[in-house]
Design an enzyme around this catalytic site. Sequence first.
Site, PDB file in Angstrom:
ATOM      1  N   LYS A 115       0.724  -1.149  -0.010  1.00 31.37           N
ATOM      2  CA  LYS A 115       0.071  -0.072   0.048  1.00 31.37           C
ATOM      3  C   LYS A 115       0.963   1.494  -0.007  1.00 31.37           C
ATOM      4  O   LYS A 115       0.381   2.125  -0.703  1.00 31.37           O
ATOM      5  CB  LYS A 115      -1.043  -0.123   1.140  1.00 31.37           C
ATOM      6  CG  LYS A 115      -2.128  -0.911   0.759  1.00 31.37           C
ATOM      7  CD  LYS A 115      -3.268  -0.568   1.755  1.00 31.37           C
ATOM      8  CE  LYS A 115      -4.558  -1.575   1.236  1.00 31.37           C
ATOM      9  NZ  LYS A 115      -5.629  -1.269   2.141  1.00 31.37           N
ATOM     10  N   LYS A 197      -3.296  -9.612  -6.509  1.00 35.56           N
ATOM     11  CA  LYS A 197      -4.750 -10.050  -5.997  1.00 35.56           C
ATOM     12  C   LYS A 197      -5.624  -8.989  -6.674  1.00 35.56           C
ATOM     13  O   LYS A 197      -5.319  -7.899  -6.700  1.00 35.56           O
ATOM     14  CB  LYS A 197      -4.717 -10.073  -4.609  1.00 35.56           C
ATOM     15  CG  LYS A 197      -5.008  -8.943  -3.673  1.00 35.56           C
ATOM     16  CD  LYS A 197      -5.318  -9.025  -2.338  1.00 35.56           C
ATOM     17  CE  LYS A 197      -5.668  -7.743  -1.670  1.00 35.56           C
ATOM     18  NZ  LYS A 197      -6.637  -7.718  -0.686  1.00 35.56           N
ATOM     19  N   LYS A 200     -10.416  -3.877  -4.539  1.00 34.24           N
ATOM     20  CA  LYS A 200     -11.449  -3.017  -4.801  1.00 34.24           C
ATOM     21  C   LYS A 200     -11.022  -1.673  -5.119  1.00 34.24           C
ATOM     22  O   LYS A 200     -11.691  -1.084  -5.838  1.00 34.24           O
ATOM     23  CB  LYS A 200     -12.567  -3.093  -3.531  1.00 34.24           C
ATOM     24  CG  LYS A 200     -12.024  -2.615  -2.407  1.00 34.24           C
ATOM     25  CD  LYS A 200     -13.312  -2.484  -1.314  1.00 34.24           C
ATOM     26  CE  LYS A 200     -13.106  -3.344  -0.004  1.00 34.24           C
ATOM     27  NZ  LYS A 200     -11.816  -3.027   0.852  1.00 34.24           N
TER      28      LYS A 200
HETATM   29  N1  AQP Z   1      -8.798 -11.191  -3.865  1.00 30.86           N
HETATM   30  C1  AQP Z   1      -9.038 -11.561  -2.875  1.00 30.86           C
HETATM   31  N2  AQP Z   1      -9.185 -12.693  -2.667  1.00 30.86           N
HETATM   32  C2  AQP Z   1      -9.682 -13.205  -1.404  1.00 30.86           C
HETATM   33  N3  AQP Z   1     -10.138 -12.793  -0.391  1.00 30.86           N
HETATM   34  C3  AQP Z   1      -9.949 -11.346  -0.379  1.00 30.86           C
HETATM   35  N4  AQP Z   1     -10.087 -10.452   0.375  1.00 30.86           N
HETATM   36  C4  AQP Z   1      -9.731  -9.057   0.129  1.00 30.86           C
HETATM   37  N5  AQP Z   1      -9.262  -9.305  -1.355  1.00 30.86           N
HETATM   38  C5  AQP Z   1      -9.241 -10.658  -1.697  1.00 30.86           C
HETATM   39  C6  AQP Z   1     -10.670 -10.506   1.740  1.00 30.86           C
HETATM   40  O1  AQP Z   1     -11.773  -9.734   1.977  1.00 30.86           O
HETATM   41  C7  AQP Z   1     -11.817  -9.374   3.184  1.00 30.86           C
HETATM   42  C8  AQP Z   1     -12.049  -7.751   3.289  1.00 30.86           C
HETATM   43  O2  AQP Z   1     -10.849  -7.212   2.757  1.00 30.86           O
HETATM   44  P1  AQP Z   1     -10.823  -5.565   3.277  1.00 30.86           P
HETATM   45  O3  AQP Z   1     -11.941  -4.702   2.744  1.00 30.86           O
HETATM   46  O4  AQP Z   1     -10.506  -5.732   4.622  1.00 30.86           O
HETATM   47  O5  AQP Z   1      -9.357  -5.147   2.561  1.00 30.86           O
HETATM   48  P2  AQP Z   1      -8.304  -5.569   1.793  1.00 30.86           P
HETATM   49  O6  AQP Z   1      -8.024  -7.002   2.145  1.00 30.86           O
HETATM   50  O7  AQP Z   1      -7.277  -4.791   1.848  1.00 30.86           O
HETATM   51  O8  AQP Z   1      -9.232  -5.876   0.343  1.00 30.86           O
HETATM   52  P3  AQP Z   1      -8.956  -5.253  -0.986  1.00 30.86           P
HETATM   53  O9  AQP Z   1     -10.108  -5.504  -1.852  1.00 30.86           O
HETATM   54  O10 AQP Z   1      -7.584  -5.299  -1.448  1.00 30.86           O
HETATM   55  O11 AQP Z   1      -9.195  -3.578  -0.465  1.00 30.86           O
HETATM   56  P4  AQP Z   1      -8.353  -2.200  -0.831  1.00 30.86           P
HETATM   57  O12 AQP Z   1      -8.338  -2.331  -2.296  1.00 30.86           O
HETATM   58  O13 AQP Z   1      -9.254  -1.088  -0.388  1.00 30.86           O
HETATM   59  O14 AQP Z   1      -7.094  -2.377  -0.192  1.00 30.86           O
HETATM   60  C9  AQP Z   1     -10.495  -9.766   3.907  1.00 30.86           C
HETATM   61  O15 AQP Z   1     -10.662 -10.922   4.643  1.00 30.86           O
HETATM   62  C10 AQP Z   1      -9.568 -10.025   2.740  1.00 30.86           C
HETATM   63  O16 AQP Z   1      -8.574 -11.036   3.066  1.00 30.86           O
END
Ligand code: AQP
Length: 332
Positions: A115, A197, A200
């Site tokens: 990040k 990965k 969002k």
């Molecule tokens: N690509 C993924 N595959 C499986 N699980 C995933 N999670 C996120 N991306 C994947 C799981 O979703 C839950 C919520 O995630 P989060 O919103 O706390 O943040 P994150 O892990 O940082 O997810 P993002 O989508 O990548 O968000 P941004 O882009 O805002 O950083 C968690 O249980 C995560 O493991």
Amino acid sequence: MIDPRPVLFSGVQPSGNLTIGNYLGAIGRFAEFSEKYKCFYCVVDEHAITVRQVPADLRRRTYETLALYIACGLDVEKNTLFVQSHVPAHAELAWILSCYTMFGELSRMTQFKDKSARHSDNINAGLFTYPVLMASDILLYRASAVPVGSDQKQHVELTRNIAQRFNQQFPDTFVVPEPVISTSGARIMSLAEPDKKMSKSDPNENAVVRILDDRDTVIRKFRRAVTDSGNEVRYSPDKPGVSNLIDIYSCFTGKDVASVEREFDGLGYAEFKTAVGEACADRLAPVQAEYKRLLADRPYLEEVMKKGAEEASYYAGRMLSKVRRKIGFVNL
Ligand code: AQP
């Protein structure tokens, strides 16, 4: 009264429109835990501000994320659904725990490295200490189980270290949690760059399928997904694009990898990609319909938030006052 069942905690940030990665790795699996565990599902808005947010969007997404929790099958009577910033104990315990967390430990977190590379103009202290707030989220509720995608495993391990360190000095304070990572769907990859990965906040819309994308968009995005050379639908490390699509198809249909390979034997990528898109769109359709209905009823969502905040505050308050007492703060 305190529920005697083991406790489970998980959270999702309202930092963007949720993806099928969030669905398959986390939110879509949550309903299955409701019988065995006392479940706390949190919309972690305090985590979301580690990167810049537009305030109106953050507020809207907080409602949307709560509505999605319910639309994905979470019963508001059986689970505690709440918003993190409605329970101030999270931030308060995070400060205490940060004094039991080492700088070196935080420096090793791969999500911080990722990040801070993505947001190099805003490498704030919150981005660095985010895992301590996550430890606080989990430890406040005595959670023994934390369902997450594999990207969050390192943060749950850090939570365990913090809990054990604290317990060493102050025995019997925290429950040491375990991550619960599903064997399928734990790491859904980007459709454009399958070695990354699916996230969002990815600015490339074609890389990400959102839970709320309409049917045509879902199918179009899968048709455009990057595949590998050749045309064989086979799961293999040298075919990351196709393997990711097999994973997704397998999660949405419940078929195992070998039967997916058999089903598309000799058919080529185009037919396979359309089938993945259709399976995904079929699964998302009822979630989307229920989500729309819920989102139109803000008073109901606010009622759920209030009830959740009260329940969560009760549990969190008990733990916080125990910690305060143990470390030597004066409780009035
Ligand atoms: N690509 C993924 N595959 C499986 N699980 C995933 N999670 C996120 N991306 C994947 C799981 O979703 C839950 C919520 O995630 P989060 O919103 O706390 O943040 P994150 O892990 O940082 O997810 P993002 O989508 O990548 O968000 P941004 O882009 O805002 O950083 C968690 O249980 C995560 O493991």
